[in-house]
Scaffold this motif. Structure first.
Motif, PDB file in Angstrom:
ATOM      1  N   LYS A   1       2.486 -10.315  -8.892  1.00  0.00           N
ATOM      2  CA  LYS A   1       2.267  -9.036  -8.209  1.00  0.00           C
ATOM      3  C   LYS A   1       1.177  -8.229  -8.913  1.00  0.00           C
ATOM      4  O   LYS A   1       0.368  -7.559  -8.273  1.00  0.00           O
ATOM      5  CB  LYS A   1       3.558  -8.245  -8.118  1.00  0.00           C
ATOM      6  CG  LYS A   1       4.521  -8.879  -7.130  1.00  0.00           C
ATOM      7  CD  LYS A   1       5.857  -8.208  -7.106  1.00  0.00           C
ATOM      8  CE  LYS A   1       6.806  -9.078  -6.313  1.00  0.00           C
ATOM      9  NZ  LYS A   1       7.276  -8.490  -5.120  1.00  0.00           N
TER      10      LYS A   1
ATOM     11  N   ALA B   1       5.987   1.844  -4.326  1.00  0.00           N
ATOM     12  CA  ALA B   1       4.637   2.026  -4.850  1.00  0.00           C
ATOM     13  C   ALA B   1       4.387   3.498  -5.138  1.00  0.00           C
ATOM     14  O   ALA B   1       4.809   4.366  -4.378  1.00  0.00           O
ATOM     15  CB  ALA B   1       3.603   1.531  -3.838  1.00  0.00           C
TER      16      ALA B   1
ATOM     17  N   SER C   1      -2.163  -7.155  -6.977  1.00  0.00           N
ATOM     18  CA  SER C   1      -2.509  -5.740  -6.861  1.00  0.00           C
ATOM     19  C   SER C   1      -3.836  -5.439  -7.555  1.00  0.00           C
ATOM     20  O   SER C   1      -4.608  -4.603  -7.103  1.00  0.00           O
ATOM     21  CB  SER C   1      -1.391  -4.860  -7.417  1.00  0.00           C
ATOM     22  OG  SER C   1      -1.156  -5.146  -8.776  1.00  0.00           O
TER      23      SER C   1
ATOM     24  N   LEU D   1      -2.954   1.482  -4.997  1.00  0.00           N
ATOM     25  CA  LEU D   1      -1.757   1.279  -5.818  1.00  0.00           C
ATOM     26  C   LEU D   1      -2.006   1.726  -7.251  1.00  0.00           C
ATOM     27  O   LEU D   1      -3.025   1.392  -7.844  1.00  0.00           O
ATOM     28  CB  LEU D   1      -1.367  -0.199  -5.827  1.00  0.00           C
ATOM     29  CG  LEU D   1      -0.979  -0.800  -4.484  1.00  0.00           C
ATOM     30  CD1 LEU D   1      -0.885  -2.313  -4.606  1.00  0.00           C
ATOM     31  CD2 LEU D   1       0.319  -0.205  -3.989  1.00  0.00           C
TER      32      LEU D   1
ATOM     33  N   VAL E   1       2.759  -2.823 -13.136  1.00  0.00           N
ATOM     34  CA  VAL E   1       3.948  -3.296 -12.435  1.00  0.00           C
ATOM     35  C   VAL E   1       5.147  -3.064 -13.349  1.00  0.00           C
ATOM     36  O   VAL E   1       5.130  -3.449 -14.515  1.00  0.00           O
ATOM     37  CB  VAL E   1       3.839  -4.795 -12.072  1.00  0.00           C
ATOM     38  CG1 VAL E   1       5.139  -5.302 -11.470  1.00  0.00           C
ATOM     39  CG2 VAL E   1       2.684  -5.026 -11.100  1.00  0.00           C
TER      40      VAL E   1
ATOM     41  N   SER F   1       6.351  -5.653  -2.544  1.00  0.00           N
ATOM     42  CA  SER F   1       7.110  -5.128  -3.664  1.00  0.00           C
ATOM     43  C   SER F   1       8.129  -4.143  -3.095  1.00  0.00           C
ATOM     44  O   SER F   1       8.346  -4.139  -1.882  1.00  0.00           O
ATOM     45  CB  SER F   1       6.160  -4.456  -4.660  1.00  0.00           C
ATOM     46  OG  SER F   1       6.800  -4.256  -5.889  1.00  0.00           O
TER      47      SER F   1
ATOM     48  N   LEU G   1       3.552  -0.276  -9.224  1.00  0.00           N
ATOM     49  CA  LEU G   1       4.469  -0.994  -8.343  1.00  0.00           C
ATOM     50  C   LEU G   1       5.796  -1.131  -9.069  1.00  0.00           C
ATOM     51  O   LEU G   1       5.830  -1.536 -10.238  1.00  0.00           O
ATOM     52  CB  LEU G   1       3.948  -2.395  -8.023  1.00  0.00           C
ATOM     53  CG  LEU G   1       2.833  -2.509  -7.010  1.00  0.00           C
ATOM     54  CD1 LEU G   1       2.377  -3.962  -6.900  1.00  0.00           C
ATOM     55  CD2 LEU G   1       3.290  -2.008  -5.654  1.00  0.00           C
TER      56      LEU G   1
END
Length: 161
Positions: free
Chosen positions: A126, A83, A130, A98, A140, A80, A101
């Motif tokens: 993603k 973060a 994650s 995480l 995200v 990505s 993101l």
């Protein structure tokens, strides 16, 4: 317990986010400025940074941050752009800590692909990757940093029989 992917715009806020000026630069050239911009905007909304809070990591060059393989889910390889992780996290442990993101798209990318929505499947992948790696609940944010931010997160649905 069930899971659902929640898609939607960022929640309404009394804070007004300032648009980022890409200055005709590529994402790679603008990423450090974009990190500073995002940190400032999040700070204005009360997010703490530093020893007792979070930090931003420029992860756009780490193409394997979200690599995972799972018999039930399958495999994914990718990364990505930025973060948000707890302050004491280093780059080697980032995928396990995480929190947020940020997937950035330049104005050119958004226009040439018919809008930010055209990148939704990338953001969802993603999110899944994650979620499989991180010990935190992850969100995200797909954004052009100018006019639109799409937020993706899992909604945990509790079913009681």
């Amino acid at each position: 317990m069930g899971l659902a992917i929640v898609e939607g715009d960022a929640p309404e806020t009394t804070k007004v986010f300032q648009a980022y000026n890409w200055k005709q630069r590529s994402k790679s050239d603008a990423i450090s400025d974009a990190c500073e911009h995002i940190q400032f905007q999040l700070s204005e909304c009360g997010c703490r940074f530093g020893r007792e809070g979070y930090k931003l990591l420029d992860i756009h060059t780490n193409e394997h941050l979200l690599d995972f393989s799972n018999k039930k889910v399958g495999s994914f390889s990718g990364g990505s752009d930025i973060a948000v992780v707890p302050y004491k996290t280093n780059m080697f442990g980032a995928q396990f800590q995480l929190c947020i993101l940020f997937e950035l798209k330049t104005n050119e990318q958004v226009l040439s692909n018919g809008g930010l929505d055209s990148f939704s499947s990338q953001a969802i992948l993603k999110l899944i990757a994650s979620w499989c790696l991180s010990h935190q609940r992850v969100m995200v944010v797909l954004t052009d940093l100018c006019s639109t931010a799409l937020v993706y997160e899992f909604e945990f649905i509790k079913k009681i029989k």
